[in-house]
Design a protein around this motif. Structure first.
Motif, PDB file in Angstrom:
ATOM      1  N   PRO A  41      19.769  -6.987  53.765  1.00  0.00           N
ATOM      2  CA  PRO A  41      20.474  -8.255  53.974  1.00  0.00           C
ATOM      3  C   PRO A  41      19.626  -9.470  53.634  1.00  0.00           C
ATOM      4  O   PRO A  41      18.450  -9.547  53.990  1.00  0.00           O
ATOM      5  N   GLN A  42      20.228 -10.404  52.943  1.00  0.00           N
ATOM      6  CA  GLN A  42      19.678 -11.728  52.696  1.00  0.00           C
ATOM      7  C   GLN A  42      20.739 -12.752  53.089  1.00  0.00           C
ATOM      8  O   GLN A  42      21.922 -12.428  53.168  1.00  0.00           O
TER       9      GLN A  42
ATOM     10  N   LEU B 140      25.029  -6.315  44.386  1.00  0.00           N
ATOM     11  CA  LEU B 140      24.765  -4.931  43.979  1.00  0.00           C
ATOM     12  C   LEU B 140      23.622  -4.849  42.977  1.00  0.00           C
ATOM     13  O   LEU B 140      22.743  -3.986  43.083  1.00  0.00           O
ATOM     14  N   GLY B 141      23.627  -5.738  41.983  1.00  0.00           N
ATOM     15  CA  GLY B 141      22.595  -5.697  40.954  1.00  0.00           C
ATOM     16  C   GLY B 141      21.289  -6.300  41.411  1.00  0.00           C
ATOM     17  O   GLY B 141      20.212  -5.777  41.101  1.00  0.00           O
ATOM     18  N   ASP B 142      21.372  -7.386  42.165  1.00  0.00           N
ATOM     19  CA  ASP B 142      20.178  -8.124  42.545  1.00  0.00           C
ATOM     20  C   ASP B 142      19.374  -7.384  43.605  1.00  0.00           C
ATOM     21  O   ASP B 142      18.143  -7.262  43.493  1.00  0.00           O
ATOM     22  N   ILE B 143      20.033  -6.884  44.650  1.00  0.00           N
ATOM     23  CA  ILE B 143      19.304  -6.232  45.735  1.00  0.00           C
ATOM     24  C   ILE B 143      19.806  -4.824  46.043  1.00  0.00           C
ATOM     25  O   ILE B 143      19.058  -4.000  46.561  1.00  0.00           O
TER      26      ILE B 143
ATOM     27  N   ASP C 216      28.438  -9.032  48.757  1.00  0.00           N
ATOM     28  CA  ASP C 216      28.303  -8.178  49.931  1.00  0.00           C
ATOM     29  C   ASP C 216      28.845  -6.785  49.610  1.00  0.00           C
ATOM     30  O   ASP C 216      29.865  -6.663  48.913  1.00  0.00           O
ATOM     31  N   ALA C 217      28.158  -5.757  50.106  1.00  0.00           N
ATOM     32  CA  ALA C 217      28.631  -4.387  49.870  1.00  0.00           C
ATOM     33  C   ALA C 217      28.179  -3.472  50.999  1.00  0.00           C
ATOM     34  O   ALA C 217      27.047  -3.559  51.471  1.00  0.00           O
TER      35      ALA C 217
ATOM     36  N   GLY D  63      20.872 -16.381  58.081  1.00  0.00           N
ATOM     37  CA  GLY D  63      19.630 -16.269  58.833  1.00  0.00           C
ATOM     38  C   GLY D  63      18.689 -15.194  58.348  1.00  0.00           C
ATOM     39  O   GLY D  63      17.490 -15.235  58.655  1.00  0.00           O
ATOM     40  N   GLU D  64      19.193 -14.223  57.602  1.00  0.00           N
ATOM     41  CA  GLU D  64      18.317 -13.178  57.077  1.00  0.00           C
ATOM     42  C   GLU D  64      17.522 -13.712  55.890  1.00  0.00           C
ATOM     43  O   GLU D  64      18.016 -14.526  55.102  1.00  0.00           O
TER      44      GLU D  64
END
Length: 391
Positions: free
Chosen positions: A168-169, A198-201, A236-237, A259-260
């Motif tokens: 989570p970010q 999905l691609g970034d993180i 989000d996924a 907040g993450e």
């Protein structure tokens, strides 16, 4: 290293204001084994020139396009050995192809490409041209992640039962793309990024789970969506997965978790024990023993002689002096540099020098993205198994 000189590298991307380019340059410089000598830092030739000046490079080796750079560096007797690609995702395939065609090795940021077709094409090219290709899934560079992998390989966890990986970010919880944020602008543009969270993180989470456990995906049921209104890309996924052998799993990635910061976390549970690692506390790895056993929980910390032999080449500082994000990146650069040096000298690299994500890992990551999007669209469990081409 096998060569009697530093590895010469060039960079494509990483111009003024680019976050990830500076991270890559810092990582490449950390061990003093690689030297930045050339670059095409921006699609704007003037910005590229200015960045070259800022980095004190020879003006003759600062290029207006990456095509010019590949062609001219390939002709120089002191040309680059490897290119570092830190552009937005949609350019990765074309830039990599341009340099591979010249026989130049590649270090590329992730995700490797925006389509599986392009990813598999790179697998073929790397094999045909016999070049080294390293993908910067940097979290696999942390020493305690490598220790987690060693514990799984040693059988300390027993038979694996459950894998939980979350990333989570919260930085995209608001529409920063409309407020002049350069990173947000291209990362939320489907034409440039391909996929969003999905691609970034998400690909980092998938690779981390696979790197530590050695297990690929078999099936998945994904809920991929866009939470922030009017955003044109996923942010989000949540994905239920079955890993090889029927091991159950859960993968969650989000860039709208208010907040993450950068809370990547991996937990793996087996019949005998579990393990728990967090990127925000990266120099500690918890080995979770069965509550019904008489064995105490253990906490591995970096720099200890008790860490596996395969981990030791990646530790730079003594215990009590934690290493972090740039050092993890640097471990991938260091391994790739030694592998390239051995390749150029006609030698066999040391085993630890091959411990970096490859072009095949890149193809697996792109397949993961496309499969998750398909599953979410169908609202169903689908086959997620995949074997990338080896050339």
């Amino acid at each position: 290293m096998a060569l009697d000189r530093n590895i010469r590298y060039g960079m494509v991307g990483g111009g003024p204001g680019a976050f990830i380019g500076e991270i890559h340059r810092s990582a490449a410089a950390l061990d003093g084994e690689m030297e930045l000598v050339a670059g095409a830092f921006s699609s704007d030739p003037e910005k590229s020139r200015r960045q070259g000046e800022n980095l004190h490079l020879n003006p003759d080796r600062v290029y207006g396009t990456y095509g010019e750079m590949a062609a001219q560096e390939a002709e120089r007797p002191d040309g680059i050995d490897v290119v570092s690609i830190v552009t937005p995702n949609f350019l990765h395939h074309d830039v990599a192809t341009t340099f591979i065609d010249e026989g130049i090795h590649v270090i590329c940021d992730k995700p490797m490409t925006t389509t599986l077709e392009d990813a598999e094409d790179l697998c073929q090219q790397v094999a045909e041209q016999d070049v080294i290709f390293a993908l910067t899934h940097n979290y696999s560079g942390y020493p305690l992640v490598k220790q987690a992998r060693a514990l799984v390989e040693q059988g300390r966890l027993g038979a694996l039962r459950k894998i939980v990986v979350e990333y989570p970010q919260g930085w995209l919880n608001r529409r920063l793309e409309e407020k002049g944020n350069k990173q947000a602008a291209w990362r939320t543009d489907p034409e440039k990024a391909g996929a969003g969270a999905l691609g970034d993180i998400g690909t980092h989470a998938e690779h981390l789970a696979r790197y530590v456990t050695g297990l690929g995906l078999e099936r998945m049921c994904a809920d991929v969506g866009t939470v922030v209104e009017d955003r044109g890309i996923d942010d989000d996924a949540s994905i239920l997965v079955r890993f090889e052998g029927g091991v159950r799993g859960l993968l969650h990635c989000s860039q709208v978790s208010a907040g993450e910061e950068n809370n990547l976390r991996l937990r793996v549970y087996g019949t005998e024990a579990g393990l728990d690692w967090r990127q925000e506390d990266p120099h500690r790895l918890r080995l979770l023993t069965d509550i019904n056993s008489d064995q105490p929980q253990q906490v591995y910390t970096h720099g200890r002689a008790s860490l596996a032999d395969s981990v030791q080449p990646f530790i730079r500082t003594p215990q009590g002096h934690p290493e972090g994000f740039i050092e993890a990146f640097a471990n991938i650069y260091r391994s790739a540099a030694h592998a390239i040096a051995a390749h150029e000298a006609g030698d066999e690299p040391e085993p630890w020098a091959l411990d970096f994500p490859t072009v095949q890992d890149g193809a697996v990551g792109v397949h993961f993205i496309e499969t998750a999007l398909e599953s979410s669209q169908k609202e169903a469990w689908i086959d997620a198994s995949y074997t990338p081409p080896d050339g």
